[in-house]
Design an enzyme around this catalytic site. Sequence first.
Site, PDB file in Angstrom:
ATOM      1  N   ASP A   1       1.067   7.910  -8.459  1.00 43.17           N
ATOM      2  CA  ASP A   1       0.716   8.340  -7.112  1.00 43.17           C
ATOM      3  C   ASP A   1       1.396   9.667  -6.823  1.00 43.17           C
ATOM      4  OD1 ASP A   1      -0.625   5.883  -6.723  1.00 43.17           O
ATOM      5  OD2 ASP A   1       1.336   4.946  -6.442  1.00 43.17           O
ATOM      6  N   LEU A   2       0.751  10.390  -5.924  1.00 39.74           N
ATOM      7  CA  LEU A   2       1.315  11.695  -5.613  1.00 39.74           C
ATOM      8  C   LEU A   2       2.642  11.555  -4.881  1.00 39.74           C
ATOM      9  CD1 LEU A   2      -1.759  13.886  -4.756  1.00 39.74           C
ATOM     10  CD2 LEU A   2      -0.273  13.920  -6.764  1.00 39.74           C
ATOM     11  N   ASP A   3       2.769  10.524  -4.056  1.00 40.81           N
ATOM     12  CA  ASP A   3       4.054  10.373  -3.353  1.00 40.81           C
ATOM     13  C   ASP A   3       5.123   9.949  -4.345  1.00 40.81           C
ATOM     14  OD1 ASP A   3       3.457   7.767  -3.886  1.00 40.81           O
ATOM     15  OD2 ASP A   3       4.068   7.010  -1.951  1.00 40.81           O
ATOM     16  N   GLU A   4       6.348  10.034  -3.927  1.00 36.43           N
ATOM     17  CA  GLU A   4       7.427   9.695  -4.850  1.00 36.43           C
ATOM     18  C   GLU A   4       7.463   8.198  -5.115  1.00 36.43           C
ATOM     19  OE1 GLU A   4      11.349   9.349  -2.071  1.00 36.43           O
ATOM     20  OE2 GLU A   4      10.484  11.328  -2.404  1.00 36.43           O
ATOM     21  N   GLY A   5       7.935   7.837  -6.270  1.00 37.07           N
ATOM     22  CA  GLY A   5       7.963   6.444  -6.699  1.00 37.07           C
ATOM     23  C   GLY A   5       9.177   5.699  -6.188  1.00 37.07           C
TER      24      GLY A   5
END
Lengths: 282, 282, 282, 282
Positions: free
Chosen positions: A224-228
Amino acid sequence: MPSTLIALLHGPDRPGLVARVSGWIFEHGGNIIHADQHHDHEAGVFFQRVEWVPKGDTHAADAADFRTFAAGLGMQVQVSQSAHRTRVVLFISKADHCFHDLVLRWKAGEFAGEIVAVVGNHADLGALARGYGLPFHHIPISAETKAASEAKQLALLRKLDAELVILARYMQVLSADFLTQFGRPVINIHHSFLPAFAGGRPYHQAHARGVKLIGATAHYATRDLDEGPIINQDVARVTHRHGVEDLIRKGRDLEKTVLAQAVRWHLEGRVLIYGHKTVVFD
Amino acid sequence: MPSTLIALLHGPDRPGLVARVSGWIFEHGGNIIHADQHHDHEAGVFFQRVEWVPKGDTHAADAADFRTFAAGLGMQVQVSQSAHRTRVVLFISKADHCFHDLVLRWKAGEFAGEIVAVVGNHADLGALARGYGLPFHHIPISAETKAASEAKQLALLRKLDAELVILARYMQVLSADFLTQFGRPVINIHHSFLPAFAGGRPYHQAHARGVKLIGATAHYATRDLDEGPIINQDVARVTHRHGVEDLIRKGRDLEKTVLAQAVRWHLEGRVLIYGHKTVVFD
Amino acid sequence: MPSTLIALLHGPDRPGLVARVSGWIFEHGGNIIHADQHHDHEAGVFFQRVEWVPKGDTHAADAADFRTFAAGLGMQVQVSQSAHRTRVVLFISKADHCFHDLVLRWKAGEFAGEIVAVVGNHADLGALARGYGLPFHHIPISAETKAASEAKQLALLRKLDAELVILARYMQVLSADFLTQFGRPVINIHHSFLPAFAGGRPYHQAHARGVKLIGATAHYATRDLDEGPIINQDVARVTHRHGVEDLIRKGRDLEKTVLAQAVRWHLEGRVLIYGHKTVVFD
Amino acid sequence: MPSTLIALLHGPDRPGLVARVSGWIFEHGGNIIHADQHHDHEAGVFFQRVEWVPKGDTHAADAADFRTFAAGLGMQVQVSQSAHRTRVVLFISKADHCFHDLVLRWKAGEFAGEIVAVVGNHADLGALARGYGLPFHHIPISAETKAASEAKQLALLRKLDAELVILARYMQVLSADFLTQFGRPVINIHHSFLPAFAGGRPYHQAHARGVKLIGATAHYATRDLDEGPIINQDVARVTHRHGVEDLIRKGRDLEKTVLAQAVRWHLEGRVLIYGHKTVVFD
């Protein structure tokens, strides 16, 4: 210390799980030396890290049997052996602070793993890596060569049987495809601010905004583009007396310690990933 | 301690400003007891807080003269007297932690000001306020009555000659119109997270996201929708062992200490607002 | 939340303890909701805190049975019920910061216990205590009257069935005899410095010495002259910009938060005393 | 950045000092870029750090003139030039964490000075020092050879014109005679605990005592047996989950960061020694 087995379990909570797990280990002649569990009562999920010394030289067999047993309890489980030295590859760019810090901690015996290679998209730190006795692979990357470069990286990781990649200020975004094909954990470090900033030159923005705290976050890289999932975070206090250079220097110190702690926890089997979050059995 | 004058100055930096300011004070028979200045070399701006004991009983005249002098240097300046007790009004809702904390610190002599009244959009804390000997004004507010309620608040603030409003978990957004008409500082406190969250129930979101740090930020309220100049921030570490209730409790403690420190600095004339940021001469 | 049983165990470590304990609870129809154990491999000691919901309304019987069971394992054990509200008595003198802080946290529902009375060797805070609805007992104490005053205190504590005494800046040393006769836990808070200081006016000494950190320590009071087992500690950073008054104010804030956290842990059955130290299952 | 002069002043406080100092600089065509002063009202002492760009290439002359001027004000003064790179010698033993940390920070440009040599009482780290391009001098020391070894060290320091010695976990006590003869600053780092411990193996003692905080202190070495003026301190939180090895590892991290910050401040002329304490203009 005798060699141990370390299991990370999670699944639907129900009565008797602690008894079942500890009972299984006891019946198989094992001796629990650490056990920590967590019940998320809202989500109804049970989490456990349990570490034990098996009876005799039965580590591999016991690990396999335990996996079957835990699956029978409806649990997802990962079992590792403390004697196993996780094979780690560092991805770096030009910044050297996290690179030096990780290598020196590894040499000081702080990590339950082995750094087996260093990959740089720039060649700048190659001599230093070799000075530490580490193989250095220069794999340049650009918008045009990204797919080909990632293919080279993947081939190298497979050849090395890499089990963990650390992005030690690598400054490149790994493609979702890369992460899927590698299929093993990747830990990243980045700066964090209150409030958050978009765009480049974050320390300059933070200085212009007059923030009183700067921070760093270590997390698993995800598709995902957001942080993991976040593994570790910390902050440092700043004032108007600190210039942009001071913020950057303090940021470097935060990045070093936050990343090193995240890596240490990961290598000791202390980090359980659950959805978008982690449970860290520190 | 003798009564002092406190000046906060800022303006275009150029050689000789420190000498000019300290020279002026010396020539007027004053004795500097604290002075702190900051040069923002990038922006070319000079900032100073200087506190001095004037010769004899000349505070009002010296303050006026100093304002003229500083304006002549191209500086924006604010001069206050340490003997002046800033008139403070608390805006509260139902949550009482910041309310108790501020009132008790005030009674303990920690603040260079006087709490002169408490305004609540709910009546819940009225009896407690009166128990502390503080006038309590219940001004309910709803979407329909907002304009009328704010008019009542403004009338009250004018009548009380309020010089500072503290939003001590007031839970209502002040309109841009209110802020303009009041025209004096308003300090707010809110929670902060890494990463940031939008929407309601932030501690529940933080828990679901597995954040490792929760924070609080005290800032001046401004007309812009985004948060105003930051005065103070702090964070606390949390783990999976902390439930939502623990996060909320830790958040309360952060809100108390971060807000109290911001208020203390403001009342001691230590906070200089410059554009969207503050310089805190702590 | 359903009512639970909380057991704190410690004794010689040996294989199977976790399995035995969790097995016993499972067999008795209980459901473990938290369990945390610690193995001190050097000392060969096992420590555990386990909290469970018993089957039906069998709390008292299960607590008694579990005590017998644990003793049979060679363990020292304490079992408490979460539904039980520990009866707490505050001992205070003239300083009011910890007093207000503890009472307000209690009223906010932060403590698993009830403050049942306040004892002061000075009468100064009596009206405040009564304002909170708390019985206040003024028992003056001097070198000559110490024995008689402590006898009065003990009689009062027995009458109230006090289960915990908190020295909230009480400023008097309890005699070894008092501690023995009371026979229940007493929690104290005091300042701590790096390096340590002997003698009076510690904040003045710290200021004169130019310390960069001031601290506070919460611990159990013991018969020995040295301080007892430490429950909680924290520090705050200071600079030359902080005068003695600032150090004292920062010290008050530390004392409040360090003591409140220690009391919260104690009341939730999270503190296991072992020799001169504690194991805190936070 | 243009080259600056940095003056550290202290002496009896009296009105007009700030005006006199800043006036002197202005009259000599200098431009103040940082100034920070502190008035110790209890002791009646004035402290100041002032940094300015002199007019043209007059650094040496202005420094000398300023010294005369400040002496005329009754001040003790030290004037240094930012362009001057302080000559630093590291004293080490076998532990390498502070050694690596200081050298890497120096190479990263964090220090306003030059490490010119490394002295070890053991030869273990010689190859690493040379690997960094630093001359390494092995000067063994024992109870019998102490005087002779210190004479060798002094001769070397004189030959190198060393201006600062850093004891980077040197593990030997310097004699009062050495300190007198060297006559220049020596910075040391050591662990600190709350409460303090005497005797060897401090981390083992801290673990046995159940301390909740471990710390480190950087200070100037002095002739007195007690520790000298404190420059910097910090602590880290520990729990029963941390074994002795964890305490030692956390202690190493504290030692690195606390020492590096103290050295950075010293080299930037930010530390004014006054009696047994320091004023740090950070």
